[in-house]
Design an enzyme around this catalytic site. Structure first.
Site, PDB file in Angstrom:
ATOM      1  N   ARG A 103       0.493  -8.824  13.985  1.00 31.21           N
ATOM      2  CA  ARG A 103      -0.479  -7.809  12.873  1.00 31.21           C
ATOM      3  C   ARG A 103      -1.262  -8.766  12.251  1.00 31.21           C
ATOM      4  NH1 ARG A 103       4.677  -4.640  11.020  1.00 31.21           N
ATOM      5  NH2 ARG A 103       2.842  -2.948  10.052  1.00 31.21           N
ATOM      6  N   ARG A 130      11.003  -0.907  11.233  1.00 29.51           N
ATOM      7  CA  ARG A 130      10.075  -0.045  12.062  1.00 29.51           C
ATOM      8  C   ARG A 130      10.069  -1.243  12.607  1.00 29.51           C
ATOM      9  NH1 ARG A 130       4.861   0.470   8.612  1.00 29.51           N
ATOM     10  NH2 ARG A 130       3.786  -0.630  10.810  1.00 29.51           N
ATOM     11  N   ARG A 161      -9.498  -0.412   9.659  1.00 31.96           N
ATOM     12  CA  ARG A 161      -9.569  -0.810  10.007  1.00 31.96           C
ATOM     13  C   ARG A 161     -10.577  -2.388  10.242  1.00 31.96           C
ATOM     14  NH1 ARG A 161      -3.692  -0.088   9.305  1.00 31.96           N
ATOM     15  NH2 ARG A 161      -2.308  -1.571  10.873  1.00 31.96           N
ATOM     16  N   LYS A 191       0.710  -1.298   0.034  1.00 28.68           N
ATOM     17  CA  LYS A 191       0.300   0.002   0.193  1.00 28.68           C
ATOM     18  C   LYS A 191       1.215   1.259  -0.136  1.00 28.68           C
ATOM     19  CE  LYS A 191      -1.972  -0.996   4.058  1.00 28.68           C
ATOM     20  NZ  LYS A 191      -1.625  -2.147   4.381  1.00 28.68           N
ATOM     21  N   ARG A 242      12.137  -5.342   5.421  1.00 28.23           N
ATOM     22  CA  ARG A 242      11.838  -4.126   4.960  1.00 28.23           C
ATOM     23  C   ARG A 242      12.209  -3.072   5.560  1.00 28.23           C
ATOM     24  NH1 ARG A 242       5.138  -2.140   5.274  1.00 28.23           N
ATOM     25  NH2 ARG A 242       5.292  -2.273   7.974  1.00 28.23           N
TER      26      ARG A 242
HETATM   27  P1  AMP Z   1       0.398   0.386   9.584  1.00 28.53           P
HETATM   28  O1  AMP Z   1       1.310   1.493   9.448  1.00 28.53           O
HETATM   29  O2  AMP Z   1      -0.828   0.678   8.893  1.00 28.53           O
HETATM   30  O3  AMP Z   1       0.794  -0.862   9.436  1.00 28.53           O
HETATM   31  O4  AMP Z   1      -0.490   0.305  11.419  1.00 28.53           O
HETATM   32  C1  AMP Z   1       0.651   0.309  12.480  1.00 28.53           C
HETATM   33  C2  AMP Z   1      -0.062  -0.213  13.998  1.00 28.53           C
HETATM   34  O5  AMP Z   1      -0.939   1.858  13.854  1.00 28.53           O
HETATM   35  C3  AMP Z   1      -1.180  -1.420  14.053  1.00 28.53           C
HETATM   36  O6  AMP Z   1      -0.502  -2.821  15.098  1.00 28.53           O
HETATM   37  C4  AMP Z   1      -1.634  -0.343  14.631  1.00 28.53           C
HETATM   38  O7  AMP Z   1      -1.184  -0.861  16.219  1.00 28.53           O
HETATM   39  C5  AMP Z   1      -1.831   1.312  14.754  1.00 28.53           C
HETATM   40  N1  AMP Z   1      -3.053   1.277  13.704  1.00 28.53           N
HETATM   41  C6  AMP Z   1      -2.554   2.336  12.414  1.00 28.53           C
HETATM   42  N2  AMP Z   1      -4.426   2.177  11.844  1.00 28.53           N
HETATM   43  C7  AMP Z   1      -5.009   1.871  12.296  1.00 28.53           C
HETATM   44  C8  AMP Z   1      -6.449   1.846  12.755  1.00 28.53           C
HETATM   45  N3  AMP Z   1      -7.244   2.615  11.579  1.00 28.53           N
HETATM   46  N4  AMP Z   1      -7.056   1.258  14.229  1.00 28.53           N
HETATM   47  C9  AMP Z   1      -6.573   1.497  15.046  1.00 28.53           C
HETATM   48  N5  AMP Z   1      -4.865   0.665  14.278  1.00 28.53           N
HETATM   49  C10 AMP Z   1      -4.541   1.854  13.447  1.00 28.53           C
END
Ligand code: AMP
Length: 211
Positions: free
Chosen positions: A170, A159, A88, A15, A125
Site C-alpha cells: 500500500r 483491518r 489517489r 487522516k 492500528r
Molecule cells: P484506505 O482506507 O483509504 O487506506 O483504502 C483502503 C483500500 O481501498 C486501498 O488500498 C484501495 O484498495 C481502496 N481504495 C480506497 N480509496 C480508493 C481510491 N480513491 N481509488 C482506488 N482505490 C481506493
C-alpha cells in the site's frame, strides 16, 4: 462560502483521526472511499465481492467504480465534506474537480510523514468494529485494554490490509501515484502541508484556521 477539505496522506498518516475531530468539532461530513468500499465488502454486495481481492492485496480499485460509489454517497449542497482517500491519482483529482466539486471551494491537505514510521503505526492500528473509533496499541491505547473508550464495544479489530506484507504494498502504491496529485493542487494554489507527526490538536488548529 463552504470550503471542502481533501485529505491526502499515506495510509496511517492520521487522516482518519483528524477527520473525526472535524466531524465532531466543526460539523464536517467525512467521506472515506476506503470505508465505503469496506462497507460494501461487509454487506457482501456484488461490488464488495468484486473489490475484495484487489483491496486485500493493497492495490487500487478502478477509478470508475470508486467515483460511482463516491457520487452515490454525497450531497455537496447540504454539507461541508472531508474527502479522505480520494483522490489517489491524477485522473481522480481531475474527476473530483470536474464532476463532483464543480467549482466549489476546496483545500487539499497533505499529511507529510516519514514512511518508515508508518509500518509501525499501521501494524499497531486497531478500529472499533461498532463505532469506528481508531486506536494505536503504542501511542493511543484504549483506557481499558480491548474495550472502546467511546462506545464500550469489545471488538477492537485489525483491518485486513493492515498486515505487514500488505502495508508495504500500500505504501509503495501511495508513493508511486501521489506526487502528480500534490503537484496538481500546488499549481492551483490549493495545497497546504501539515507535519503529520505533530500533536493531534496542533494539526487540527492549523487546518482549522484555513476553513
Ligand atoms: P484506505 O482506507 O483509504 O487506506 O483504502 C483502503 C483500500 O481501498 C486501498 O488500498 C484501495 O484498495 C481502496 N481504495 C480506497 N480509496 C480508493 C481510491 N480513491 N481509488 C482506488 N482505490 C481506493
Amino acid at each position: 462560502m463552504k470550503s471542502h477539505l481533501i485529505f491526502i496522506g499515506a495510509p496511517g498518516s492520521g487522516k482518519g483521526t483528524q477527520a473525526s475531530k472535524f466531524v465532531s468539532d466543526r460539523a464536517f461530513k467525512h467521506i472515506s472511499t476506503g470505508d465505503l468500499l469496506r462497507s460494501e465488502i461487509a454487506k457482501q454486495s456484488a461490488l464488495g465481492l468484486e473489490v475484495k481481492k484487489v483491496m486485500d492485496e493493497g492495490k487500487l480499485v478502478s477509478d470508475d467504480l470508486v467515483i460511482r460509489l463516491l457520487q452515490a454517497n454525497i450531497n455537496l449542497t447540504e454539507s461541508q465534506y472531508i474527502f479522505d482517500g480520494y483522490p489517489r491519482n491524477i485522473a481522480q483529482a481531475e474527476t473530483l474537480d470536474r464532476e463532483v466539486l464543480k467549482g466549489s471551494a476546496s483545500t487539499a491537505v497533505y499529511f507529510d510523514i516519514n514512511m518508515e514510521r508508518l509500518v509501525e503505526r499501521l501494524t499497531n492500528r486497531r478500529t472499533c468494529k461498532t463505532c469506528g473509533a481508531i486506536y494505536n496499541l503504542i501511542s493511543k491505547k484504549p483506557k481499558v485494554m480491548g474495550q472502546c473508550d467511546q462506545c464500550g464495544g469489545t471488538d477492537l479489530v485489525q483491518r485486513a490490509d493492515d498486515k505487514e506484507e500488505v502495508i508495504t504494498n500500500r505504501l509503495k502504491v501511495f508513493t508511486e501515484t501521489i506526487n502528480p496529485v500534490l503537484k496538481y493542487y500546488q499549481d492551483l494554489g490549493r495545497l497546504m502541508k501539515v507535519d503529520a507527526e505533530a500533536e493531534v490538536d496542533a494539526i487540527f488548529n492549523k487546518i482549522s484556521s484555513k476553513v
